[in-house]
Every structure is written in C-alpha cells, then in structure tokens.
Write an enzyme that holds these catalytic residues in place. Structure first.
Site, mmCIF file in Angstrom:
data_model
loop_
_atom_site.group_PDB
_atom_site.id
_atom_site.type_symbol
_atom_site.label_atom_id
_atom_site.label_comp_id
_atom_site.label_asym_id
_atom_site.label_seq_id
_atom_site.Cartn_x
_atom_site.Cartn_y
_atom_site.Cartn_z
ATOM 1 N N GLU A 45 54.512 45.876 43.760
ATOM 2 C CA GLU A 45 53.944 46.002 44.102
ATOM 3 C C GLU A 45 52.482 44.942 45.003
ATOM 4 O O GLU A 45 52.095 43.904 44.168
ATOM 5 C CB GLU A 45 52.239 46.696 43.009
ATOM 6 N N LYS A 114 48.208 53.840 49.323
ATOM 7 C CA LYS A 114 48.153 54.221 47.945
ATOM 8 C C LYS A 114 47.427 55.132 47.823
ATOM 9 O O LYS A 114 46.250 55.209 48.232
ATOM 10 C CB LYS A 114 47.676 53.033 46.639
ATOM 11 N N CYS A 175 52.119 52.647 41.525
ATOM 12 C CA CYS A 175 51.639 51.777 40.211
ATOM 13 C C CYS A 175 50.844 53.781 39.169
ATOM 14 O O CYS A 175 51.509 54.477 39.120
ATOM 15 C CB CYS A 175 51.073 50.641 40.316
ATOM 16 N N SER A 360 44.602 21.521 13.895
ATOM 17 C CA SER A 360 44.225 21.378 12.881
ATOM 18 C C SER A 360 44.990 21.551 11.268
ATOM 19 O O SER A 360 44.012 20.520 10.552
ATOM 20 C CB SER A 360 42.835 22.158 12.792
#
Length: 714
Positions: A45, A114, A175, A360
């Site tokens: 896309e 789309k 999509c 750490s």
C-alpha cells in the site's frame, strides 16, 4: 489439463518521502518477479510515497512527486511484460484518494481507489484521504500531461472495477477492506474474479499475526480463488514496524509466505497456481448459484493480455506450488526481531555513529541491550548471506569500506556504547551484571560513579535556600525523598547525551550516537519514571512491551543467544536503586508502585483495549479477582482499581514527553501517536469512585447474607 499462472507479491522496505529509493525498490521487485517467470506483480500500500507520510499526505507536492516517480516506472522497460499493481496517492476532482494503479507494458489499465479507510489505533487515513464509498462505481480520470506523454493515454477509468485477461479476472482489495464485514473480495468472487490482490501497510504487534493471516486465508476458504497479500516491511520513519509476511493463498491454503522480520529491502514471494483448481473448488460450493442472482456486475477492464500462455498447459516443467505450513514466531522471538529490525532501519537512515545505552543492571536496560545484540546478529547473518545493501550500510556507518563483520560482538564494538552510571545507592551486583553483559555482547562500556555530580547539584540548592533535603529513611519527608531520587535520574539523562556526543570522539570516530531509553509499557502506564530522566532518549525499543514479556524474552535469549548472564537479571528484584541501601531496606519497584507488573498488564489492557473506565474496570476485575487463586474482597479490588487510576491520572502529563517507542502492544499509553487522552484530569474520579463504593457496599451486604445462610445450614 491445467492453466498455470506464476504470480508474485512482495515485502518492500519503503521509507516515507524517499521517492527515488522507493522507486528503485519497486523496480527491483518487478525485475525479480519477472526473473521468476511471473505474469503478475503486487506491491504494498502507498509504496510510491511510503505508507507513513502522515500529514505530508496533506501536501499537494507529494502527489506531483508521486506521478513523476510513477511515470519513470512506467517508462522503464524492465517493468514491461508483466501486469503490475502499484500503490500511490492520487487527487481526483480535488479529492485525495489512496489508490492502486494497475498497468501493463507502460499503459495504465485502471486506478482503483480504496473503498474503506483505516481510522483507528495508529491509523489516521480519514485525516488525509476520502474513501471511495461507492462499490462498483467508476468514472473517467484525466491523466496529468506528463503521464499522457509517457502512456499516450488521456483518460483511464477510476473506480471499483476488475481486470479481465484472456483466461481469468483479477480484483484489487486494499488492506482495511479485508477486515470489514462486507469485504470486497466476496462480491468479486461472486462475479467470477479468481485472483485477488491485497496491498497493505500493516504494522507489528505482539501475538497479532495469526489474526491477520487467519483473515487472509479465510478470504478464499469460502469462495475459492488466489489471494496475493503484499505488505511493507521495516521502519517507515515512525514508531511502527511493518512486519511483511507477504503471502500467496489458494483456496484457503498457504502456498508461499515471506518473512515477518528481516533486513532485506526487497523480498519477492512467488508461486505457480492452476486456475482449474479454483474452478473445481468453486463447483463444490454454492457460489455458482449465488452468482446467478448478482444483478450488478463489476465493470471489467479488458487488459488484452494472456497470463497463462498456451505453452504452459502442456509444459511438464511447470508445476503448481504445494501447500505449506504457516510460519508464526513465538512472542519472545517477535521481541528479539521486531525492535532489532526497527533499530537497524533507524540507525542506517539517520547515519549516526551508533547507539548509547545507560546500562543499569536491571531487566529493562538489559532487554534493550539484548535487542541491540539481536540487531548485531541479524547484520552478521545478512552479511554472510551476501546482502549487498546491508554490507553497504554497515560499511557506511562504520566508515570501513572493506570491512565485513564476522561476529555480533564485532558489530557492537563499533556501533554500541553502554555505561553504568552508579551512585552510592547502587549495588555491587547491578554494577557487576552490567559490566559482564557488556563484555559478552561486545559493547564499548564505561563504568562510572556520579556521586560528586549529585552532591554538587544538591549543594547548589542548599546554598541557595539554606535547607538540605534528606532521604525518607533518614527522617526526611516524601517530598525530599522524591526530589533526591529524581535528581539522580535526571542527571543520568544529562550524562547520557554528553557521552553520546563525545564517546565516539574519544575513539577518533566522527558523529554522535542515538540515545536509547528503556522504560517498559507498564511503567509508562503507571507513570513510574521521572520526567526527563534517562528514559528520555532518542528511541525506546521496549516502550511498547510489558515487563512480563520482557522477562520471558530475556529467558528465551539466555538460551538462544547463549548469554547465561541474562539469568541473573531475571532473578534479581526490580529496583530503581535511587534510595540508600541499608541492612533493613532495599528499594523495590513493585512496592514503590503499590501494584505488581502482572496487575499493571491487566489494568492496561482493560483501559485501552476493552475501553473500560474505573467503574467498568472494577466490575470486570471483581469477577476475576474474587475467584481463586486471587480470592480478593470487593474492597481490595476497589482499592487496587482506584490506586491505578489515581496514579495513571496524575502521571498522564509524562506521556506528552515520552521517547518515541517501538509500538508492540495495543495498550500503549503513548500520548503522541496512539493514546489520545487529556493529560490534566481529576485523579479522584469522584463520580466513578462513588459508584464503585456503592457496588462494594451492595456486594458486601450480599456476601454477608450468603454467609449467614450457610452458617444456619451448617
């Protein structure tokens, strides 16, 4: 007899606004598809622009550049002789659309907008585009003058149409349309479409790939057909990692699947299918009967091409691809690979000298360091496979034109810097763990004490005010205690940026480092961090990952990465080490927070994923936690819920300044991108808490009545 067609789909690592780079990757994918004998190539896309341009989609320049690049693709003869499906944004009648453009031999056949836009979570397509919310509707689109000169066409059809070839029909789905109740592929199948393309910009979330692939496979399980899924892969310039998995499915069975995580910029997936298999499959279903009832067919665009040459029918060397098992990664593998690929894209595209991490000795920074180690492993593996792009990038970053790394430690020695910034509140155990981990993964490590710096800053305050703050365990107030902890954390942030700028210089290496943060999603949700402390960085690869998942990942890496030192990190009690350690007291994260990491995980999912406010959260958790193995009373559940919402609310402002983090969880509290909530709200939630109290009272009365009845029966 068989009608064989070879088709290709792809994963492309496109980058927002990298028009020329995106063009080259598109052309490379088309060339590879042709080399594999494909008649059809499908791409992701918005591949021309990159999916993640965000508000750049509002700029008209972007659309001009898109046509310029597309014209170069059309004019390139390497892209001819194959049906090509490419994604790009287009303006039609002053309205912006997210489109597929289908072409053959330099001629545009169809522009397919789309129909349904993604507009939730991380997606904001309705902000930039308009949906073509008119199924089966089409009209003419007048091509730009520059394109007319390339194609010789003045107009083409734009709309919800399908492509017709000599032997089959092809329909495009984009999509989000797959995830809708009325997915377009159903209507297309009923109108005789046999090949469906789906071009996507889908991002990675832990444990979510199975949901996506199940829907993709389901698309042809009911009505038959070939489904070609294409996706972006990589960091498109934002918090998301697009996780590929381009796939080819026939009649609900996977026959080809691309990788979910890799450093490849171009990955083409190819399969050979027999169109007769689709016809046979559909003849066993009721689709044929239903298709007769269709009164509104799709407009067919005649392509005038043959995808399955007659020679394929009798060629014994052409064989259809067989079904394969679907590949899923464990969540621990997803954590190892997703953020690692994301970091690599960010590093090579920013062209910095490497990463700097305050190490750490705790689980979070350990997980971040291990993810960087995973990145180094992927780089070495890609170099061993001869990936020219990765080799070129690593040589560019290290300014070593002939160097090819042989071990992950060699890569880390040039690109990864760590530092243990200890104080008198730090333990020997965390210092030792940090140093040993740095040795094992090969980072350039600096071990230092910053007590003199902390003392100097506190002294400035004492001189200015005449008051000296002391820790709570020595008789100080909560206000003093927090201030003394916060100054240590904030000074680590200052030192981190100083070291990130100057450490390469001490080795005569040009450039600065990207500072990595290491606050997990649960601590962000609770606000258990200091604003502008060492969690304030350039990037945070674990900012969307829960503490529970991070510990599982470290346990997995301990074995799979052969790093036994990681076991010590898991077994240690999580602590910030910002308060003095005495014979009777060692600071604990979970005690400080007033809730466990497991509880935070549950709070987070209910708040964001299930959309619960305080009252709804109490109701759900009472039903869960009043049962074994928890056996909590209504009062206890209410207290936990109220405490969570109080601290969530008073710390919400911290999310406005959080380091951009890799998105991996649906309950991410990221204010800037994903979780759009106010940062100044009443932390007491007075009405919700009154209603919770009423429920607690009613539950308590009811439980007392049941208890009395049970006693009388006994």
């Amino acid at each position: 007899m068989g009608h064989y067609i070879t088709v290709s789909t792809c994963n492309l690592n496109q980058w927002a606004l990298d028009f020329e780079g995106n063009r080259d990757r598109i052309i490379e994918s088309i060339k590879e598809a042709k080399d594999h004998g494909s008649s059809l190539r499908v791409g992701p896309e918005l591949e021309i622009t990159g999916y993640g341009c965000l508000d750049h989609f509002l700029e008209n320049d972007l659309y001009d550049h898109s046509w310029e690049i597309y014209s170069e693709i059309l004019a390139n003869t390497d892209t001819h002789g194959i049906l090509v499906d490419i994604g790009m944004p287009i303006i039609h009648k002053s309205v912006k659309y997210n489109c597929r453009v289908i072409s053959y031999n330099g001629k545009i056949l169809l522009i397919r907008p789309k129909l349904v836009l993604a507009n939730d979570g991380n997606y904001r397509e309705m902000r930039y585009f308009t949906p073509w919310s008119r199924p089966k509707y089409y009209e003419e689109y007048r091509l730009p003058i520059a394109i007319q000169k390339v194609t010789g066409q003045s107009t083409v059809y734009i709309g919800d149409c399908v492509i017709e070839t000599a032997e089959t029909r092809i329909g495009a789905e984009t999509c989000e349309e797959l995830f809708t109740p009325q997915a377009p592929h159903i209507a297309m199948a009923l109108d005789g479409v046999e090949i469906f393309t789906n071009s996507s910009g889908s991002h990675h979330e832990l444990r979510k790939l199975d949901t996506r692939l199940e829907l993709i496979m389901e698309a042809t399980k009911k009505c038959g057909g070939v489904y070609l899924y294409s996706n972006q892969k990589g960091c498109d310039g934002d918090r998301l990692y697009y996780d590929g998995c381009a796939s080819i499915i026939v009649n609900g069975q996977m026959i080809a699947q691309g990788s979910q995580f890799s450093l490849k910029d171009v990955e083409v997936i190819t399969a050979t299918i027999d169109l007769d298999d689709i016809k046979s499959f559909r003849n066993q279903k009721s689709t044929g009967i239903q298709a007769v009832a269709e009164r509104n067919p799709f407009k067919s665009i005649e392509a005038g091409i043959e995808l399955s040459p007659q020679s394929n029918v009798f060629n014994p060397l052409i064989r259809p691809s067989l079904p394969i098992s679907v590949k899923y990664h464990l969540p621990e593998e997803e954590i190892a690979l997703g953020p690692a690929c994301w970091l690599w894209d960010y590093l090579r595209r920013s062209k910095c000298a490497g990463f700097f991490l305050p190490l750490s000795g705790g689980v979070d920074s350990c997980a971040t360091a291990t993810i960087v180690h995973s990145m180094c492993r992927l780089i070495v593996s890609s170099c061993e496979d001869g990936d020219k792009q990765v080799i070129s990038d690593i040589q560019m970053l290290t300014k070593s034109p002939d160097w090819i790394p042989r071990t992950p430690q060699e890569v880390a020695g040039k690109l990864f810097y760590t530092s243990y910034m200890g104080t008198k509140n730090s333990s020997a155990e965390t210092r030792s763990r940090a140093k040993e981990l740095a040795d094992k993964i090969g980072s350039f490590h600096v071990d230092l004490n910053m007590d003199s710096l902390v003392t100097a800053v506190v002294s400035v305050f004492e001189v200015a005010t005449g008051r000296k703050p002391i820790f709570k365990i020595f008789g100080g107030s909560q206000t003093e205690n927090l201030a003394l902890q916060n100054i240590q954390a904030r000074l680590r942030m200052v030192l981190s940026y100083l070291f990130a700028q100057l450490l390469p210089w001490t080795r005569d290496i040009a450039g600065g480092l990207l500072v990595l943060g290491s606050a997990n999603v649960d601590e962000c949700l609770r606000g258990y961090l200091t604003k502008y402390d060492c969690s304030s960085a350039d990037l945070n690869p674990i900012g969307g990952i829960s503490k529970t998942d991070l510990k599982r990942f470290i346990g997995w890496a301990c074995t799979n990465f052969e790093l036994p030192i990681l076991r010590e990190f898991i077994e240690a009690t999580p602590t910030a080490e910002l308060e003095p350690i005495t014979a009777d007291y060692v600071q604990s994260d979970e005690i400080d927070m007033g809730m466990s990491y497991a509880e935070l995980y549950r709070f987070g999912r209910l708040r964001k994923v299930d959309k619960c406010g305080p009252l709804a959260m109490f109701v759900k958790l009472y039903h869960e936690w009043s049962q074994p193995p928890y056996n909590l009373t209504a009062e206890q559940v209410a207290e936990k819920v109220k405490r969570f919402w109080f601290f969530y609310a008073i710390n919400r402002h911290k999310m406005t300044t959080m380091t951009p983090a890799y998105h991996a969880e649906q309950y991410s509290p990221d204010d800037n991108r994903f979780d759009l909530r106010p940062f100044l709200i009443n932390p007491r939630f007075p009405l919700a808490n009154k209603n919770i109290d009423r429920l607690v009272e009613a539950i308590t009365i009811r439980e007392d009545e049941i208890r009395k009845v049970n006693l009388s029966v006994d």
